[in-house]
Design a protein around this motif. Structure first.
Motif, PDB file in Angstrom:
ATOM      1  N   ASP A  69     -10.765  -4.417   4.947  1.00  0.00           N
ATOM      2  CA  ASP A  69     -11.920  -5.329   5.020  1.00  0.00           C
ATOM      3  C   ASP A  69     -13.100  -4.694   5.739  1.00  0.00           C
ATOM      4  OD1 ASP A  69     -10.352  -7.169   3.735  1.00  0.00           O
ATOM      5  OD2 ASP A  69      -9.792  -8.259   5.555  1.00  0.00           O
ATOM      6  N   LYS A  70     -12.817  -4.031   6.847  1.00  0.00           N
ATOM      7  CA  LYS A  70     -13.883  -3.434   7.653  1.00  0.00           C
ATOM      8  C   LYS A  70     -13.479  -2.010   8.068  1.00  0.00           C
ATOM      9  CE  LYS A  70     -16.793  -6.898   7.827  1.00  0.00           C
ATOM     10  NZ  LYS A  70     -17.123  -7.558   9.100  1.00  0.00           N
ATOM     11  N   PRO A  71     -13.484  -1.078   7.114  1.00  0.00           N
ATOM     12  CA  PRO A  71     -13.011   0.280   7.436  1.00  0.00           C
ATOM     13  C   PRO A  71     -13.823   0.972   8.519  1.00  0.00           C
ATOM     14  CG  PRO A  71     -14.032   0.203   5.254  1.00  0.00           C
ATOM     15  CD  PRO A  71     -13.850  -1.213   5.704  1.00  0.00           C
ATOM     16  N   GLU A  72     -15.126   0.753   8.562  1.00  0.00           N
ATOM     17  CA  GLU A  72     -15.942   1.428   9.576  1.00  0.00           C
ATOM     18  C   GLU A  72     -15.582   0.946  10.974  1.00  0.00           C
ATOM     19  OE1 GLU A  72     -20.077   1.169   8.773  1.00  0.00           O
ATOM     20  OE2 GLU A  72     -19.962   2.300   6.887  1.00  0.00           O
ATOM     21  N   ASP A  73     -15.407  -0.361  11.137  1.00  0.00           N
ATOM     22  CA  ASP A  73     -15.018  -0.896  12.440  1.00  0.00           C
ATOM     23  C   ASP A  73     -13.621  -0.423  12.832  1.00  0.00           C
ATOM     24  OD1 ASP A  73     -17.424  -2.201  12.550  1.00  0.00           O
ATOM     25  OD2 ASP A  73     -16.629  -4.160  12.000  1.00  0.00           O
ATOM     26  N   PHE A  74     -12.733  -0.396  11.851  1.00  0.00           N
ATOM     27  CA  PHE A  74     -11.376   0.092  12.107  1.00  0.00           C
ATOM     28  C   PHE A  74     -11.403   1.552  12.545  1.00  0.00           C
ATOM     29  CE2 PHE A  74      -7.731   2.473  10.481  1.00  0.00           C
ATOM     30  CZ  PHE A  74      -6.691   1.838  11.128  1.00  0.00           C
ATOM     31  N   HIS A  75     -12.138   2.371  11.822  1.00  0.00           N
ATOM     32  CA  HIS A  75     -12.217   3.793  12.160  1.00  0.00           C
ATOM     33  C   HIS A  75     -12.829   4.006  13.541  1.00  0.00           C
ATOM     34  CE1 HIS A  75     -12.090   4.952   7.630  1.00  0.00           C
ATOM     35  NE2 HIS A  75     -10.891   4.957   8.164  1.00  0.00           N
ATOM     36  N   PHE A 120       0.823  -1.204   0.000  1.00  0.00           N
ATOM     37  CA  PHE A 120       0.000   0.000   0.000  1.00  0.00           C
ATOM     38  C   PHE A 120       0.864   1.264   0.000  1.00  0.00           C
ATOM     39  CE2 PHE A 120      -2.174  -3.429   2.307  1.00  0.00           C
ATOM     40  CZ  PHE A 120      -3.260  -3.598   1.470  1.00  0.00           C
ATOM     41  N   THR A 121       0.211   2.412  -0.009  1.00  0.00           N
ATOM     42  CA  THR A 121       0.891   3.711   0.012  1.00  0.00           C
ATOM     43  C   THR A 121       0.067   4.680   0.850  1.00  0.00           C
ATOM     44  OG1 THR A 121      -0.273   4.638  -1.903  1.00  0.00           O
ATOM     45  CG2 THR A 121       1.692   3.309  -2.353  1.00  0.00           C
ATOM     46  N   SER A 122       0.502   5.921   0.886  1.00  0.00           N
ATOM     47  CA  SER A 122      -0.271   6.948   1.588  1.00  0.00           C
ATOM     48  C   SER A 122      -1.652   7.122   0.979  1.00  0.00           C
ATOM     49  CB  SER A 122       0.475   8.282   1.541  1.00  0.00           C
ATOM     50  OG  SER A 122       0.626   8.737   0.196  1.00  0.00           O
ATOM     51  N   GLY A 123      -1.772   6.816  -0.320  1.00  0.00           N
ATOM     52  CA  GLY A 123      -3.059   6.949  -0.991  1.00  0.00           C
ATOM     53  C   GLY A 123      -4.130   6.031  -0.442  1.00  0.00           C
ATOM     54  N   THR A 124      -3.718   4.941   0.224  1.00  0.00           N
ATOM     55  CA  THR A 124      -4.689   4.023   0.830  1.00  0.00           C
ATOM     56  C   THR A 124      -5.535   4.739   1.864  1.00  0.00           C
ATOM     57  OG1 THR A 124      -3.152   2.171   0.502  1.00  0.00           O
ATOM     58  CG2 THR A 124      -4.951   1.846   2.084  1.00  0.00           C
ATOM     59  N   TRP A 125      -4.870   5.551   2.694  1.00  0.00           N
ATOM     60  CA  TRP A 125      -5.593   6.260   3.764  1.00  0.00           C
ATOM     61  C   TRP A 125      -6.478   7.367   3.205  1.00  0.00           C
ATOM     62  CZ3 TRP A 125      -5.492   3.217   7.585  1.00  0.00           C
ATOM     63  CH2 TRP A 125      -4.342   2.499   7.926  1.00  0.00           C
ATOM     64  N   GLU A 126      -6.097   7.908   2.065  1.00  0.00           N
ATOM     65  CA  GLU A 126      -6.951   8.904   1.422  1.00  0.00           C
ATOM     66  C   GLU A 126      -8.177   8.233   0.814  1.00  0.00           C
ATOM     67  OE1 GLU A 126      -5.993  12.824  -1.084  1.00  0.00           O
ATOM     68  OE2 GLU A 126      -5.388  10.984  -2.099  1.00  0.00           O
ATOM     69  N   ALA A 127      -7.958   7.096   0.136  1.00  0.00           N
ATOM     70  CA  ALA A 127      -9.063   6.392  -0.518  1.00  0.00           C
ATOM     71  C   ALA A 127     -10.071   5.860   0.490  1.00  0.00           C
ATOM     72  CB  ALA A 127      -8.511   5.246  -1.369  1.00  0.00           C
ATOM     73  N   LEU A 128      -9.595   5.418   1.648  1.00  0.00           N
ATOM     74  CA  LEU A 128     -10.496   4.898   2.681  1.00  0.00           C
ATOM     75  C   LEU A 128     -11.258   6.004   3.409  1.00  0.00           C
ATOM     76  CD1 LEU A 128      -8.354   2.091   4.381  1.00  0.00           C
ATOM     77  CD2 LEU A 128     -10.399   1.793   2.985  1.00  0.00           C
ATOM     78  N   GLY A 129     -10.831   7.236   3.221  1.00  0.00           N
ATOM     79  CA  GLY A 129     -11.466   8.346   3.930  1.00  0.00           C
ATOM     80  C   GLY A 129     -10.916   8.567   5.318  1.00  0.00           C
ATOM     81  N   THR A 130      -9.836   7.866   5.664  1.00  0.00           N
ATOM     82  CA  THR A 130      -9.263   7.983   7.007  1.00  0.00           C
ATOM     83  C   THR A 130      -8.739   9.386   7.278  1.00  0.00           C
ATOM     84  OG1 THR A 130      -8.599   5.655   6.818  1.00  0.00           O
ATOM     85  CG2 THR A 130      -7.652   6.923   8.636  1.00  0.00           C
ATOM     86  N   LEU A 131      -8.033   9.957   6.319  1.00  0.00           N
ATOM     87  CA  LEU A 131      -7.488  11.301   6.508  1.00  0.00           C
ATOM     88  C   LEU A 131      -8.596  12.322   6.728  1.00  0.00           C
ATOM     89  CD1 LEU A 131      -4.682  11.352   3.772  1.00  0.00           C
ATOM     90  CD2 LEU A 131      -4.385  11.104   6.236  1.00  0.00           C
ATOM     91  N   ALA A 132      -9.625  12.257   5.896  1.00  0.00           N
ATOM     92  CA  ALA A 132     -10.731  13.209   6.023  1.00  0.00           C
ATOM     93  C   ALA A 132     -11.490  13.002   7.330  1.00  0.00           C
ATOM     94  CB  ALA A 132     -11.677  13.065   4.834  1.00  0.00           C
ATOM     95  N   LEU A 133     -11.654  11.751   7.728  1.00  0.00           N
ATOM     96  CA  LEU A 133     -12.371  11.450   8.970  1.00  0.00           C
ATOM     97  C   LEU A 133     -11.623  12.018  10.177  1.00  0.00           C
ATOM     98  CD1 LEU A 133     -14.724   9.874  10.348  1.00  0.00           C
ATOM     99  CD2 LEU A 133     -13.139   7.942  10.518  1.00  0.00           C
ATOM    100  N   LEU A 134     -10.310  11.810  10.219  1.00  0.00           N
ATOM    101  CA  LEU A 134      -9.509  12.325  11.323  1.00  0.00           C
ATOM    102  C   LEU A 134      -9.532  13.854  11.360  1.00  0.00           C
ATOM    103  CD1 LEU A 134      -6.453   9.907  11.068  1.00  0.00           C
ATOM    104  CD2 LEU A 134      -8.153   9.967  12.904  1.00  0.00           C
ATOM    105  N   ILE A 155      -3.599  -1.999  20.254  1.00  0.00           N
ATOM    106  CA  ILE A 155      -3.198  -3.121  19.412  1.00  0.00           C
ATOM    107  C   ILE A 155      -4.405  -3.549  18.587  1.00  0.00           C
ATOM    108  CG2 ILE A 155      -2.271  -5.461  19.383  1.00  0.00           C
ATOM    109  CD1 ILE A 155      -1.090  -4.868  22.191  1.00  0.00           C
ATOM    110  N   LEU A 156      -4.301  -3.423  17.275  1.00  0.00           N
ATOM    111  CA  LEU A 156      -5.426  -3.679  16.381  1.00  0.00           C
ATOM    112  C   LEU A 156      -5.093  -4.796  15.395  1.00  0.00           C
ATOM    113  CD1 LEU A 156      -6.963  -0.275  15.149  1.00  0.00           C
ATOM    114  CD2 LEU A 156      -8.232  -2.334  15.697  1.00  0.00           C
ATOM    115  N   TYR A 157      -6.036  -5.692  15.176  1.00  0.00           N
ATOM    116  CA  TYR A 157      -5.869  -6.694  14.117  1.00  0.00           C
ATOM    117  C   TYR A 157      -7.218  -7.344  13.813  1.00  0.00           C
ATOM    118  CZ  TYR A 157      -5.856 -10.334  17.780  1.00  0.00           C
ATOM    119  OH  TYR A 157      -6.187 -11.153  18.831  1.00  0.00           O
ATOM    120  N   GLY A 158      -7.299  -7.992  12.656  1.00  0.00           N
ATOM    121  CA  GLY A 158      -8.523  -8.660  12.259  1.00  0.00           C
ATOM    122  C   GLY A 158      -8.596 -10.073  12.798  1.00  0.00           C
TER     123      GLY A 158
END
Length: 253
Positions: A236-242, A87-101, A198-201
Motif C-alpha cells: 500500500d505504501k512502499p515508500e513509507d515502508f522502505h 506473495f513470493t520472493s518476486g514481490t520484493w523484486e517488483a517493489l524495488g526493495t531488493l535493489a534499494l537495499l 515492529i511494522l504494520y499498517g
C-alpha cells in the motif's frame, strides 16, 4: 561465371552465420545453469540446494555493487526477506526493495518458502522444529551470518520460532504483522535480545495490532505504523515502508 561464384559464396556465408546464431541463441536464453550461485551478478535469480536431500529453494538476490563475491558493505548486515501467503520472493523484486537495499550496501536476498512460488513443498516444515531447521539451512547455504530477517504475515510461522531459539543468529528482526505471535508467552519474548522493528499498517484492524500485543514484550523493540496502509503495508505504501526499514537498518551496529 565469377559473378555466380560470388553469389554462391555469399549464400553459403549467410547460411553459415545463420547456423552459428541458431546454435548460440538457446545457450544465451538459458543463462546460468540451475544451482549456480551467481552472487557476482547485479540481480541474480537462481536456486540453491539444501543439504541432506532437501528440495531446492528458489531465491532472488541483489548484490551491493561490484564488490568481490557480492559482499555487503562493512558494518551493513545482510537482509533476508520472507513473504506472506499470497506473495513470493518476486514481490520484493517488483517493489524495488531488493535493489534499494543493495544500493544502501546490504546484500539482499528474498526466498520462496517451501510450497510457494518456485520452491517445491517440503514435508519437513510441517513442524515448528522443521521450520527452524529450514531457516538454519537457508542461512548456512547462502552464507549469511547474522542477517536482518524481514517477516510479513504467514512467514511468522517460520520466523518467530527461529527468533526465540536462534535470536543470537540475527542482527535484527522486522516482523510485519506476522502470524503466530499468540503461540508464545510474554516470558519467551522477554528472553530475546534481538533488536526488532515492529511494522504494520494503521488500517490493519486484525493481525497488525494483535501481533503488537505480543511482540511489545521484546526488550529491544521499536514500533513503526505505516499511515494509510492495510495488512500488506509494504504494497500500500512502499515508500513509507522502505523509509522505516532503512531507518532501522542504519541504527543497527
Amino acid at each position: 561465371m565469377p559473378l555466380a561464384r560470388t553469389r554462391l559464396g555469399l549464400l553459403l556465408l549467410g547460411a553459415l552465420l545463420t547456423l552459428v546464431l541458431y546454435l548460440l541463441l538457446p545457450a544465451a536464453q538459458r543463462g546460468p545453469a540451475e544451482g549456480q550461485r551467481g552472487r557476482g551478478a547485479a540481480n541474480g535469480t537462481v536456486r540453491t540446494g539444501m543439504a541432506a536431500g532437501e528440495p531446492p529453494v528458489f531465491y532472488r538476490e541483489v548484490s551491493p555493487g561490484p564488490r568481490a563475491g557480492g559482499a555487503a558493505s562493512p558494518g551493513r548486515p545482510d537482509v533476508l526477506l520472507l513473504h506472506g501467503q499470497a506473495f513470493t520472493s518476486g514481490t520484493w523484486e517488483a517493489l524495488g526493495t531488493l535493489a534499494l537495499l543493495a544500493g544502501e550496501g546490504h546484500r539482499a536476498v528474498a526466498i520462496d518458502l517451501p510450497g510457494y512460488g518456485d520452491s517445491p513443498p517440503a514435508e519437513t516444515v510441517a513442524t515448528v522444529q522443521g521450520r527452524v531447521a529450514f531457516l538454519e539451512r537457508v542461512l548456512r547455504e547462502l552464507g549469511m551470518r547474522r542477517p536482518v530477517l524481514v517477516s510479513p504475515s504467514m512467514s511468522g510461522r517460520f520466523a518467530l520460532p527461529f527468533l526465540l531459539v536462534r535470536g543470537d543468529h540475527l542482527a535484527g528482526f522486522v516482523p510485519v504483522a506476522p502470524a503466530g505471535t499468540k503461540d508464545y508467552t510474554a516470558e519467551q519474548y522477554r528472553r530475546v535480545q534481538t533488536p526488532t522493528l515492529i511494522l504494520y499498517g494503521d488500517r490493519d484492524a486484525s493481525l497488525g495490532p494483535q501481533a503488537l500485543q505480543s511482540l511489545r514484550h521484546l526488550p529491544k523493540h521499536r514500533v513503526a505504523v505505516v499511515p494509510g496502509a492495510g495488512h500488506a503495508c509494504y504494497l500500500d505504501k512502499p515508500e513509507d515502508f522502505h523509509q522505516a526499514l532503512l531507518g532501522f537498518l542504519r541504527q543497527l551496529k
